[in-house]
Design a protein around this motif. Structure first.
Motif, mmCIF file in Angstrom:
data_model
loop_
_atom_site.group_PDB
_atom_site.id
_atom_site.type_symbol
_atom_site.label_atom_id
_atom_site.label_comp_id
_atom_site.label_asym_id
_atom_site.label_seq_id
_atom_site.Cartn_x
_atom_site.Cartn_y
_atom_site.Cartn_z
ATOM 1 N N ASP A 68 67.744 61.283 46.533
ATOM 2 C CA ASP A 68 68.786 61.910 45.713
ATOM 3 C C ASP A 68 68.202 62.503 44.433
ATOM 4 N N GLU A 69 67.294 61.780 43.802
ATOM 5 C CA GLU A 69 66.687 62.283 42.564
ATOM 6 C C GLU A 69 65.799 63.488 42.849
ATOM 7 N N ILE A 70 65.061 63.453 43.946
ATOM 8 C CA ILE A 70 64.244 64.608 44.325
ATOM 9 C C ILE A 70 65.149 65.821 44.557
ATOM 10 N N ALA A 71 66.288 65.600 45.191
ATOM 11 C CA ALA A 71 67.242 66.691 45.408
ATOM 12 C C ALA A 71 67.721 67.258 44.080
ATOM 13 N N ASP A 72 68.053 66.394 43.126
ATOM 14 C CA ASP A 72 68.513 66.866 41.817
ATOM 15 C C ASP A 72 67.437 67.706 41.132
ATOM 16 N N VAL A 73 66.188 67.248 41.181
ATOM 17 C CA VAL A 73 65.087 67.988 40.569
ATOM 18 C C VAL A 73 64.929 69.349 41.255
ATOM 19 N N LEU A 74 64.953 69.355 42.576
ATOM 20 C CA LEU A 74 64.797 70.613 43.317
ATOM 21 C C LEU A 74 65.946 71.573 43.021
ATOM 22 N N ILE A 75 67.152 71.053 42.937
ATOM 23 C CA ILE A 75 68.316 71.898 42.654
ATOM 24 C C ILE A 75 68.184 72.556 41.278
ATOM 25 N N TYR A 76 67.889 71.776 40.260
ATOM 26 C CA TYR A 76 67.771 72.358 38.920
ATOM 27 C C TYR A 76 66.577 73.298 38.824
ATOM 28 N N LEU A 77 65.478 72.968 39.459
ATOM 29 C CA LEU A 77 64.307 73.844 39.440
ATOM 30 C C LEU A 77 64.610 75.164 40.144
ATOM 31 N N THR A 78 65.311 75.090 41.265
ATOM 32 C CA THR A 78 65.692 76.298 41.995
ATOM 33 C C THR A 78 66.629 77.165 41.157
ATOM 34 N N GLU A 79 67.592 76.534 40.502
ATOM 35 C CA GLU A 79 68.508 77.296 39.646
ATOM 36 C C GLU A 79 67.783 77.919 38.457
ATOM 37 N N LEU A 80 66.854 77.188 37.860
ATOM 38 C CA LEU A 80 66.091 77.717 36.730
ATOM 39 C C LEU A 80 65.273 78.930 37.164
ATOM 40 N N ALA A 81 64.580 78.808 38.280
ATOM 41 C CA ALA A 81 63.800 79.939 38.787
ATOM 42 C C ALA A 81 64.702 81.140 39.058
ATOM 43 N N ILE A 86 62.308 84.224 38.841
ATOM 44 C CA ILE A 86 60.974 83.804 39.285
ATOM 45 C C ILE A 86 61.063 83.364 40.737
ATOM 46 N N ASP A 87 60.180 83.893 41.567
ATOM 47 C CA ASP A 87 60.075 83.451 42.953
ATOM 48 C C ASP A 87 59.202 82.195 42.947
ATOM 49 N N PRO A 88 59.778 81.003 43.190
ATOM 50 C CA PRO A 88 58.983 79.775 43.079
ATOM 51 C C PRO A 88 57.840 79.691 44.091
ATOM 52 N N ILE A 89 58.012 80.262 45.273
ATOM 53 C CA ILE A 89 56.928 80.247 46.262
ATOM 54 C C ILE A 89 55.775 81.132 45.790
ATOM 55 N N ALA A 90 56.095 82.316 45.304
ATOM 56 C CA ALA A 90 55.053 83.205 44.783
ATOM 57 C C ALA A 90 54.364 82.582 43.573
ATOM 58 N N ALA A 91 55.144 81.934 42.705
ATOM 59 C CA ALA A 91 54.564 81.277 41.530
ATOM 60 C C ALA A 91 53.626 80.145 41.948
ATOM 61 N N ALA A 92 54.044 79.356 42.933
ATOM 62 C CA ALA A 92 53.203 78.248 43.418
ATOM 63 C C ALA A 92 51.931 78.785 44.069
ATOM 64 N N ARG A 93 52.079 79.839 44.871
ATOM 65 C CA ARG A 93 50.913 80.445 45.525
ATOM 66 C C ARG A 93 49.907 80.921 44.475
ATOM 67 N N HIS A 94 50.418 81.604 43.438
ATOM 68 C CA HIS A 94 49.562 82.096 42.361
ATOM 69 C C HIS A 94 48.881 80.935 41.628
ATOM 70 N N LYS A 95 49.625 79.870 41.383
ATOM 71 C CA LYS A 95 49.082 78.714 40.667
ATOM 72 C C LYS A 95 48.002 78.004 41.491
ATOM 73 N N ILE A 96 48.188 77.917 42.796
ATOM 74 C CA ILE A 96 47.171 77.297 43.660
ATOM 75 C C ILE A 96 45.870 78.098 43.593
ATOM 76 N N VAL A 97 45.973 79.422 43.594
ATOM 77 C CA VAL A 97 44.778 80.269 43.486
ATOM 78 C C VAL A 97 44.094 80.023 42.144
ATOM 79 N N LYS A 98 44.887 79.975 41.061
ATOM 80 C CA LYS A 98 44.319 79.697 39.735
ATOM 81 C C LYS A 98 43.646 78.328 39.697
ATOM 82 N N ASN A 99 44.308 77.323 40.282
ATOM 83 C CA ASN A 99 43.737 75.975 40.272
ATOM 84 C C ASN A 99 42.475 75.880 41.114
#
Length: 108
Positions: A68-81, A86-99
């Motif tokens: 339930d808590e993971i769902a709440d975090v995902l919901i708010y993160l999705t709404e913020l993006a 912000i496309d969260p998948i594109a942002a994550a892909r870019h961040k993985i390349v940077k890392n």
């Protein structure tokens, strides 16, 4: 209701859910990030004093609470993006390349 199977359908379901309740006026980046922070802290609470072994072997009730808590975090993160465009998948892909450049894998 359309099945939620990916981030796009989740985003669309959240848009409809908020629109039906006229919540968009409250879902500013500031408010969403504050709510996200609170939900992340509630997730941390479940593991606060657990040993590494205990954290890997959650009882069914605790597992459901964590889900339930993971769902709440995902919901708010999705709404913020969404609000910030912000496309969260594109942002994550870019961040993985940077890392990968910042933290190269050791040669084996």
């Amino acid at each position: 209701m359309t099945p939620i199977t990916d981030l796009t359908t989740l985003r669309d379901a959240l848009r409809a859910f908020c629109a039906a309740r006229d919540w968009h006026r409250y879902h500013t980046p500031k408010n969403l990030v504050m709510a996200l922070s609170v939900e992340a802290a509630e997730l941390v609470e479940h593991f606060q004093w657990a040993t590494p072994e205990e954290s890997l072997a959650l009882a069914p009730e605790k597992h459901a609470e964590v889900a339930d808590e993971i769902a709440d975090v995902l919901i708010y993160l999705t709404e913020l993006a969404d609000v910030l465009g912000i496309d969260p998948i594109a942002a994550a892909r870019h961040k993985i390349v940077k890392n990968a450049a910042k933290y190269p894998a050791p040669a084996r």
